[in-house]
Design a protein around this motif. Sequence first.
Motif, PDB file in Angstrom:
ATOM      1  N   LEU A 147      10.004   5.249  25.174  1.00  0.00           N
ATOM      2  CA  LEU A 147      10.852   6.280  25.767  1.00  0.00           C
ATOM      3  C   LEU A 147      11.915   5.649  26.653  1.00  0.00           C
ATOM      4  CD1 LEU A 147       8.300   9.072  26.776  1.00  0.00           C
ATOM      5  CD2 LEU A 147      10.099   9.248  25.044  1.00  0.00           C
ATOM      6  N   GLN A 148      11.558   4.551  27.299  1.00  0.00           N
ATOM      7  CA  GLN A 148      12.489   3.897  28.219  1.00  0.00           C
ATOM      8  C   GLN A 148      13.502   3.015  27.491  1.00  0.00           C
ATOM      9  OE1 GLN A 148       9.456   1.986  30.600  1.00  0.00           O
ATOM     10  NE2 GLN A 148       9.681   3.489  32.250  1.00  0.00           N
ATOM     11  N   TRP A 171      33.008   5.777  19.715  1.00  0.00           N
ATOM     12  CA  TRP A 171      32.127   6.356  20.757  1.00  0.00           C
ATOM     13  C   TRP A 171      31.166   5.301  21.280  1.00  0.00           C
ATOM     14  CZ3 TRP A 171      26.758   6.757  20.626  1.00  0.00           C
ATOM     15  CH2 TRP A 171      26.161   7.570  21.610  1.00  0.00           C
ATOM     16  N   TRP A 172      30.578   4.563  20.397  1.00  0.00           N
ATOM     17  CA  TRP A 172      29.601   3.519  20.773  1.00  0.00           C
ATOM     18  C   TRP A 172      30.296   2.376  21.511  1.00  0.00           C
ATOM     19  CZ3 TRP A 172      26.216   0.675  16.554  1.00  0.00           C
ATOM     20  CH2 TRP A 172      25.009   0.264  17.121  1.00  0.00           C
ATOM     21  N   GLN A 173      31.463   1.955  21.023  1.00  0.00           N
ATOM     22  CA  GLN A 173      32.221   0.882  21.672  1.00  0.00           C
ATOM     23  C   GLN A 173      32.555   1.230  23.120  1.00  0.00           C
ATOM     24  OE1 GLN A 173      35.642   0.450  19.179  1.00  0.00           O
ATOM     25  NE2 GLN A 173      34.534  -0.599  17.522  1.00  0.00           N
ATOM     26  N   ARG A 179      28.692  -0.720  29.679  1.00  0.00           N
ATOM     27  CA  ARG A 179      27.352  -0.227  30.014  1.00  0.00           C
ATOM     28  C   ARG A 179      26.310  -0.653  28.980  1.00  0.00           C
ATOM     29  NH1 ARG A 179      28.780   5.970  30.865  1.00  0.00           N
ATOM     30  NH2 ARG A 179      30.388   5.383  29.368  1.00  0.00           N
ATOM     31  N   CYS A 180      26.419  -1.878  28.536  1.00  0.00           N
ATOM     32  CA  CYS A 180      25.412  -2.458  27.631  1.00  0.00           C
ATOM     33  C   CYS A 180      24.527  -3.367  28.465  1.00  0.00           C
ATOM     34  CB  CYS A 180      26.080  -3.227  26.490  1.00  0.00           C
ATOM     35  SG  CYS A 180      24.906  -3.830  25.260  1.00  0.00           S
ATOM     36  N   LEU A 181      23.637  -2.767  29.232  1.00  0.00           N
ATOM     37  CA  LEU A 181      22.880  -3.492  30.257  1.00  0.00           C
ATOM     38  C   LEU A 181      21.384  -3.301  30.059  1.00  0.00           C
ATOM     39  CD1 LEU A 181      25.036  -2.274  33.262  1.00  0.00           C
ATOM     40  CD2 LEU A 181      25.049  -4.594  32.326  1.00  0.00           C
ATOM     41  N   VAL A 190      20.570  -2.021  26.696  1.00  0.00           N
ATOM     42  CA  VAL A 190      21.599  -2.599  25.839  1.00  0.00           C
ATOM     43  C   VAL A 190      22.203  -1.547  24.903  1.00  0.00           C
ATOM     44  CG1 VAL A 190      20.886  -4.992  26.135  1.00  0.00           C
ATOM     45  CG2 VAL A 190      19.759  -3.645  24.373  1.00  0.00           C
ATOM     46  N   ASP A 191      22.416  -1.909  23.621  1.00  0.00           N
ATOM     47  CA  ASP A 191      23.045  -0.961  22.688  1.00  0.00           C
ATOM     48  C   ASP A 191      22.065   0.096  22.197  1.00  0.00           C
ATOM     49  OD1 ASP A 191      21.550  -2.927  21.268  1.00  0.00           O
ATOM     50  OD2 ASP A 191      22.624  -2.447  19.428  1.00  0.00           O
ATOM     51  N   GLN A 192      20.776  -0.193  22.322  1.00  0.00           N
ATOM     52  CA  GLN A 192      19.744   0.593  21.649  1.00  0.00           C
ATOM     53  C   GLN A 192      19.548   1.983  22.230  1.00  0.00           C
ATOM     54  OE1 GLN A 192      16.120  -1.383  19.983  1.00  0.00           O
ATOM     55  NE2 GLN A 192      15.170  -0.477  21.799  1.00  0.00           N
ATOM     56  N   LYS A 193      19.484   2.083  23.552  1.00  0.00           N
ATOM     57  CA  LYS A 193      19.159   3.365  24.183  1.00  0.00           C
ATOM     58  C   LYS A 193      20.214   4.430  23.896  1.00  0.00           C
ATOM     59  CE  LYS A 193      16.713   6.045  26.883  1.00  0.00           C
ATOM     60  NZ  LYS A 193      15.487   6.676  26.357  1.00  0.00           N
ATOM     61  N   TRP A 194      21.485   3.989  23.751  1.00  0.00           N
ATOM     62  CA  TRP A 194      22.551   4.953  23.478  1.00  0.00           C
ATOM     63  C   TRP A 194      22.333   5.681  22.157  1.00  0.00           C
ATOM     64  CZ3 TRP A 194      25.650   6.490  27.155  1.00  0.00           C
ATOM     65  CH2 TRP A 194      25.934   5.633  28.224  1.00  0.00           C
ATOM     66  N   ILE A 195      21.651   5.033  21.203  1.00  0.00           N
ATOM     67  CA  ILE A 195      21.502   5.623  19.871  1.00  0.00           C
ATOM     68  C   ILE A 195      20.539   6.807  19.887  1.00  0.00           C
ATOM     69  CG2 ILE A 195      20.830   5.089  17.478  1.00  0.00           C
ATOM     70  CD1 ILE A 195      23.512   3.930  18.390  1.00  0.00           C
ATOM     71  N   ASP A 196      19.749   6.958  20.965  1.00  0.00           N
ATOM     72  CA  ASP A 196      18.919   8.163  21.087  1.00  0.00           C
ATOM     73  C   ASP A 196      19.766   9.436  20.999  1.00  0.00           C
ATOM     74  OD1 ASP A 196      16.741   6.551  21.385  1.00  0.00           O
ATOM     75  OD2 ASP A 196      16.234   7.189  23.418  1.00  0.00           O
TER      76      ASP A 196
END
Length: 862
Positions: A147-148, A171-173, A179-181, A190-196
């Motif tokens: 979840l995190q 949008w992703w860029q 904010r890829c932290l 990183v990039d992963q959480k945004w894809i939720d």
Amino acid sequence: MSPLSACTIVSKNYIPFARVLGRSFREHHPDGRFFVLLVDRNEGRIDPGQEPFTLLEVEDLENVPELRSFLFKYTLLEANTAVKPYLLEHLFECYDLPNLIYFDPDILITGSLDELADLVERHSIVLTPHLTEPIDDAAWPSELAFLQSGTYNLGFIGLKRSETTSRLLPWWQERLWDRCLVRIEQGLFVDQKWIDLVPGIFDDVHVHTHPGYNVAYWNLNGRTVTMTEDGPHSNGEPLIFFHFSGVEPESLEQVSKHQDRFTLAGVGEAAELFRRYTDLVIAAGYRECKPWPYAFGRFDNGAPIPEMARSLYHSLSPAKRRRFGDPFAAGSKDSFFTWLNQPRGVAPRKPPYLSRLLYHLYQTRSDLKRSFPDVERGDFPGFCSWLLEYGRHEFRLDDAYLKNLFHDSRATLFTAAGLKRRLVNRLKRFYHSDLGKKAKRTSKKLLGHERAQSLRQRLRPSQTVAESDGTGGPRLVVPEKLERLGVNLVGYLQAETGMGEAARSLARALATTDVPVSLHSIDLNVLARQDDASFAPAESEFPYDVNLFVVNADQVGPLIEHLGMEVFAGRYNVCFWLWELETFPAEKWAGAFDVLHEIWTPSSFCADAISAVSPVPVRRVPLTVEPASPPEPGFDRSHFGLPEGAFIFLYIFNFLSYFERKNPLAMIDAFRRAFPDPVDALLVLKTSQSDFAPEALERVRRRCEGANVELIDGYASREEIAALTALADCYVSLHRSEGFGLTLAESMAHGKPVIATPYSGNADFFDLNSGYPVRYRLVEIEQDEGPYPAGARWAEPDVDDAARCMREVYERRGQPDPVAERGRRRIEEDLSVEAIGRVVASRFSTLVRHVRRRAPRVPSPT
């Protein structure tokens, strides 16, 4: 159906993984195209024409705004993930691709991707979730962890060139540009959480749950891998690709460094797949490429960029970042490098002061703010001491970031903290190090000209034969020259003792260097088993002009009698000593100095004690800690008679290492207080040589009565000790003093949480950042204890605080322990065989230069 195209992203030390992935892709799709983006610079190390992929370099991407700033503000992991949507857009536009698959580099394609090609023709976006089954155990990672960090694993994403994708990538860029932290507490990973958010914002998204896709440690609880004649299968379906996330090719037992749910023995037939994969990665150049440096890891002046500097840069507004221009450039007074090393505020100040970088570090740590609340005034000396002793190692701070503290902070500490004797001792060691010039300036500033001159005279090894002190001979002169360069190492190479391990440690370190070595094993009637077979029977000749004797001060006399004075005469003699008190009894072993030109010792604590009285240079050369490895077959808990499922606290000690100093009774008391009621916690005491201390053994047994304590007494092989360390859950040492603390370091290397007294030799690598320190007070020794005289001081650990630490670690069982992980990294970086090999090689080069500088000069002809 259009041919598939795929890509991955690496820095150059990960090229072997990309090679294996690229070859496996080409094996199943020879008509497809495979691209690798290098977030690095090639620097001539990779021949693109010989690789199974098309190589691109990150500086070739023209669609990343302010690329240099982008690469600077992110860590290596963050940069490699933040650039992903930019690469995908670049490949779509420059190569006119109809579809594109991203794979993480640590993936192996094991089956046809035709079904995936069909999916990306029918859907704009294809994702795979981390979990397709509930997690019902207490192991890591848990459902909460996913979840995190993100519902979907971004080691894979499939895209079709479409209107939806043309909206997704910008949008992703936009979000990843700044904010890829890795900031779990802020909802970022990183990039992963945004894809939720993607399935809710964008249409035409397909979540693929086929059991053969993206199989990895996170879903093995619901997927059974079998190896068949038709290739690997998952839950009876063809296995399409396996994701070896977190795999360590040369330490496979753990399966992945990101989890503790599985070991290699627990993944069934998938173990064969892991072995095949790591063999492929190693064959693809893993050992050669692993040490290749990251091109964006340094300023252009060569100073390494610490993560704190990137964090500080990232915290600035974009407008302020732009004022610095290229952040990697360090040459101008307006550079970011100059700015971060300046004091806060606008008024110029002279050292000592906290730079902006060091203050930023301080602000990120609540423990430091609690410990040093008035950091710029009253607590400044204490914070400086922490920085110089520990913080510089934890945060990998080069001297370039400490120059405004390095000598002036010591002057402040000297006055403010009453550490005069300790600082003078440290200064003595600095004098003989590569920082000698700085030490000379410091000595004059601290002590004044006359005392500094006196100290420097004392620090220089004697160049002439001194008068006999009555111990049997004059002091040996430094040889005029060293013709036969190499080391004769003399020590208890077969003895199963601490000094025996010190000799083997130095032998291992020397073996990684170009320094020729001749090994000589001695006995000198040591009361220990002589069965260590790490090194073959030693030579009898002494072919080199440098001797390295690994014996303590009390054994130098017997060593001379054993070898004869001719082995010492005409050679440069170094001796490796251990000592466990803050004061060294020079009057007791004064004669030992007379045949030596230099002393090595493994810790700052030992060096402080010995250098206070030594007439010759004292240098710190730590012991090596070998990398952790899984227990050998057959050495499981049942081998030691230990229960499965119990949470094991371990302590290992030798009765001949002095019972009161090792302090095992405090350990038992702390365990009793931590667990007054029955739980699944077990204290294991592994002891040896109790036949020389039967009364002490009986005291231990009586104290253990009625407690859940297992006493394992007797010799154990090196392999058994390593296995016991690996099988334990936590290591505890409530010692009163240690010369080094090797068993602590070995447990830290295994990634175990360590609870210990943060005093004496282990303080070099053990503190609140890398372990669980126990409060203590210094007390006088009440009566003589072996070589430790009454009236000297050592630590008395707080048993209640130790119990609190035990309980804290126990209650966090099953969760990842960042403290233990920081400890593991510190040992790996600072005490590996290779790291100490570099120290030993440097010391050898220094002493050779020292002798050559002292050689008499031949007058020029007139």
